[in-house]
Design an enzyme around this catalytic site. Structure first.
Site, short mmCIF file in Angstrom:
data_model
loop_
_atom_site.label_atom_id
_atom_site.label_comp_id
_atom_site.label_asym_id
_atom_site.label_seq_id
_atom_site.Cartn_x
_atom_site.Cartn_y
_atom_site.Cartn_z
N HIS A 44 1.39 -9.57 7.27
CA HIS A 44 1.98 -8.65 8.07
C HIS A 44 3.26 -7.49 7.39
CE1 HIS A 44 4.65 -6.70 11.47
NE2 HIS A 44 3.48 -6.59 12.06
N CYS A 96 -13.20 -2.24 1.96
CA CYS A 96 -11.94 -1.78 2.59
C CYS A 96 -10.75 -2.84 2.32
CB CYS A 96 -12.23 -1.49 4.15
SG CYS A 96 -12.69 -2.54 5.10
#
Length: 788
Positions: free
Chosen positions: A414, A744
């Site tokens: 994160h 991606c």
């Protein structure tokens, strides 16, 4: 035209006579009224009238001689000089013939009414391309009666010599003697009973000219101009304004805690009062009013053929919307030099600790050690956040930081993802940064020297190299971006790109909504305290469901509009159960899972009876982006599809909610991120228009590595032969069927050799983190040149 002139008789050719502001008012009254632009009428004094006033009171030479004593930097002396000059002007008298001209114009204007007017300043040096002078002079509202109008005009004259105006002219190199001022006397719009605000015909942060940006708050407009309130904000897509389609991209609800209204006190014209809580929770304008203002703004911009800064006001008695000012925008519209910045240290000092580098920048500031989100208030803007590890609860504080250092985490944790989104450097997986770094010390984060990031003691000097984007060569494949935060879309669009290869819907949910979808759908069944918290957030919307759909739509539409006509691929939500639980109300609806990474996520949710109504809202949001707003460059992608049966069920469910492949050119892609996806690629492709390879999860599941674990982070490598074998299978399957294939994941951003290998395999597009777009673009172009 001598001392006073009707605003209707003015045009932009009269700038020297009445100043930029008043010339613009006259231009709109005479040229744009027939196009629906409403401007309050009135009259203007002239620059000749101002000079006549000074001469009649023997002030001109006296003022100029006094101004010679003003020196840059001596604020106390400047304040004294300013006060003296302004006092001389206020004590002076109008010549009889000039006062009679003002009196006649005022009587003709008010025609026996109460005579309530606004008296606005308009300097001949304002609104120039090289210097706006905006806000330097004064405006006076709710002025009634000839004596008060005359006094207000003198105050306008005096404001030409307030400290900030004198200092600004000195800074810009303007001769004080070359600047004159006029006063506009306009009918007051009763926005004290409604709302007012400011419009820019571009995005003020990025300079993106594809949008109209509107701010608004209750009451008279001075609270916004002065920065006294946090206003509502609206972004509208300019092509849709012109074509008549739904144009509102984003709405941001401001606090609007105060408003300025007419004062009942005879000693002052206006007063500031508190806005009731209920009104604060509502937008100050309806969608229809926002669209009307945007149309006015585009009409004005087209007339002037340049980006504009416009002030508007709504009359609370008639409901009419008025334009009370329009000037050229003089910051972003004249800042079009586009370069890419690359960072390098000039000197090096003692290394406190090392970790994995995120981003390719250098950041520095005071170290602030924060142990939990409950202590977030301790971080001040510009400081370095030092902590163990972050999750979505930390995002508000991360926006304040100039850099991030963590003990734990991998390259796709994160903290790393958010740091990239914010464009700030981060050094992660340092193991014991919170022990090694002393709070309050100045530190420098260097992430510009490869995979290893260093935390140096002290604030070290560094240099920024600039690269001209226009000189970049064409790459051998399409280069797109990974993007989650709509707030960054307008600025990131200026990077060289072929669109957005991954727009993460879960980040929009966390950033712009913050509430679990089931908590909205089942609001009435929640505990009173939780229900009250949610109601406070959503009260500006017609229903809880509409709040969720519209906020999702706004986030996606902002990204789609920023990159139009280049395609953007929107990944439906891929929160894990522990991440969904962190949303407001989430703990009421999410199961506890020992390993959420491999649990209830992705397509499994979309076909589950326990989540299908939430997925329906995501589909509805996408339909509105494409069908209502016409942003047909937005396509969809399903993540974490475990089996072919699940692929069939998920696409059928999506179609039932109105998102079908082919109609209006909608493309539906699948994240190829599970070994089964590559092994059975031919079967999965029966239900999709192509693959976007998610190399993060594919590497994790192929090698059996927890990608968030700092303990085994060194073994996480997308270039492993086993991972490459699966990538080869997936790419070749897509090529064989003539379908799209892109990637991606994080790998191409970190490893130029891996990106080059993908190009050799025939990859159609590589989606990168924004901070690595230019570097990878250049590296791949060099590889292509060598092979050709």
């Amino acid at each position: 035209m001598r001392y006073v002139v009707d605003l209707k008789k003015l045009s932009m050719s009269d700038l020297e006579a009445v100043g930029g502001k008043n010339a613009s008012l006259g231009e709109m009254l005479s040229c744009l009224s027939h196009q629906g632009i409403k401007v309050p009428g009135g009259f203007s004094t002239t620059s000749k009238g101002y000079e006549y006033f000074l001469q009649a009171n023997d002030l001109q030479a006296r003022i100029q001689e006094t101004l010679k004593q003003a020196s840059n930097g001596d604020t106390q002396n400047l304040d004294k000089i300013s006060a003296n000059i302004r006092q001389w002007i206020l004590e002076a008298s109008f010549p009889d013939d000039m006062q009679e001209s003002i009196a006649q114009a005022y009587a003709q204007m008010v025609k026996g009414d109460c005579g309530c007017v606004a008296v606005r300043s308009s300097a001949t040096s304002e609104d120039l391309p090289e210097a706006s002078f905006a806000g330097q002079q004064e405006t006076f509202l709710n002025v009634s009666g000839l004596p008060n109008v005359l006094e207000a005009i003198k105050k306008v004259y005096a404001s030409l010599f307030c400290s900030r105006a004198i200092s600004y002219r000195q800074y810009q190199g303007f001769n004080h003697n070359d600047v004159a001022i006029a006063a506009a006397v306009q009918t007051m719009v009763r926005s004290d009973k409604a709302a007012s605000g400011v419009i820019f015909t571009l995005d003020t942060e990025s300079g993106f000219e594809g949008v109209v940006f509107i701010t608004g708050a209750y009451g008279l407009g001075e609270t916004i101009v002065q920065g006294a309130v946090n206003p509502d904000e609206f972004y509208l897509y300019k092509p849709n304004i012109k074509s008549g389609k739904s144009a509102i991209l984003r709405r941001n609800l401001g606090e609007k805690a105060l408003k300025m209204i007419y004062s009942k006190d005879v000693c002052c014209n206006t007063e500031t009062v508190k806005v009731p809580k209920k009104e604060q929770g509502q937008f100050c304008l309806t969608d229809q009013e926002v669209e009307t203002l945007a149309k006015m703004a585009v009409t004005i911009e087209d007339h002037y053929a340049k980006p504009m800064d416009i002030e508007w006001a709504k009359d609370g008695e008639t409901g009419e919307l008025y334009i009370v000012q329009a000037r050229p925008e003089t910051v972003q519209s004249h800042n079009k030099h586009h370069v890419i910045k690359q960072y390098r240290l000039k000197d090096k000092g003692p290394i406190i600790i090392s970790g994995r580098a995120v981003g390719q920048k250098i950041g520095q500031g005071v170290a602030r050690i924060i142990e939990s989100p409950q202590d977030m208030h301790r971080l001040k803007p510009g400081e370095i956040l030092v902590t163990d590890m972050t999750d979505p609860d930390w995002e508000p504080i991360m926006k304040l930081a100039s850099g991030i250092v963590t003990n734990r985490g991998g390259r796709t944790c994160h903290a790393a993802i958010i740091a990239r989104e914010l464009g700030i450097p981060a050094v992660i997986a340092c193991k014991n940064a919170t022990d090694k770094i002393d709070e309050g010390d100045g530190i420098t984060l260097c992430c510009s020297e490869g995979e290893t990031g260093q935390v140096y003691k002290g604030l070290l000097p560094f240099h920024v190299d600039k690269i001209k984007v226009d000189e970049l060569p064409e790459p051998p494949c399409k280069i797109t971006m990974n993007l989650a935060n709509p707030d960054k879309a307008f600025s990131l669009r200026s990077l060289p790109n072929h669109g957005v290869g991954l727009a993460r819907l879960e980040f929009i949910i966390n950033h712009m909504i913050g509430i679990h979808p089931h908590a909205l759908l089942q609001l009435e069944a929640l505990a009173p305290a939780l229900k009250a918290t949610i109601m406070q957030r959503i009260q500006a919307y017609s229903s809880p469901r509409e709040y969720y759909i519209e906020r999702l739509k706004e986030g996606v539409a902002t990204i789609a509009a920023a990159f139009y006509p280049n395609p953007i691929i929107v990944r439906f939500s891929d929160f894990k159960s522990n991440e969904y639980a962190n949303l407001i109300g989430g703990k009421e609806f999410e199961p506890h899972e020992e390993n959420p990474m491999l649990g209830f996520r992705g397509a499994s949710r979309y076909v589950s009876e326990s989540f299908i109504d939430c997925f329906a809202m995501e589909c509805e949001a996408m339909k509105r982006v494409r069908d209502t707003m016409g942003l047909d460059n937005a396509h969809v992608m399903l993540p974490f599809v475990r089996t072919v049966a699940e692929a069939k069920a998920a696409t059928q469910t999506m179609a039932e909610f109105g998102l079908q492949r082919e109609p209006n050119g909608l493309q539906c892609y699948m994240m190829c991120e599970i070994p089964s996806n590559a092994l059975l690629a031919k079967d999965f492709l029966e239900y999709f228009d192509g693959f976007s390879i998610g190399s993060n999860d594919l590497t994790q599941l192929t090698l059996g590595l927890d990608r968030d674990s700092g303990l085994i982070a060194d073994q996480f490598d997308e270039r492993d032969p086993a991972v490459k074998a699966l990538l080869h299978e997936a790419i070749q399957a897509c090529l064989a069927q003539g379908k799209y294939v892109g990637i991606c994941g994080q790998g191409p951003s970190d490893y130029p050799d891996f990106a080059a290998w993908l190009v050799g395999e025939g990859i159609e597009s590589i989606s990168l983190n924004p901070d690595t777009v230019v570097e990878t673009w250049v590296a791949l172009s060099k590889v292509a040149n060598k092979s050709s």
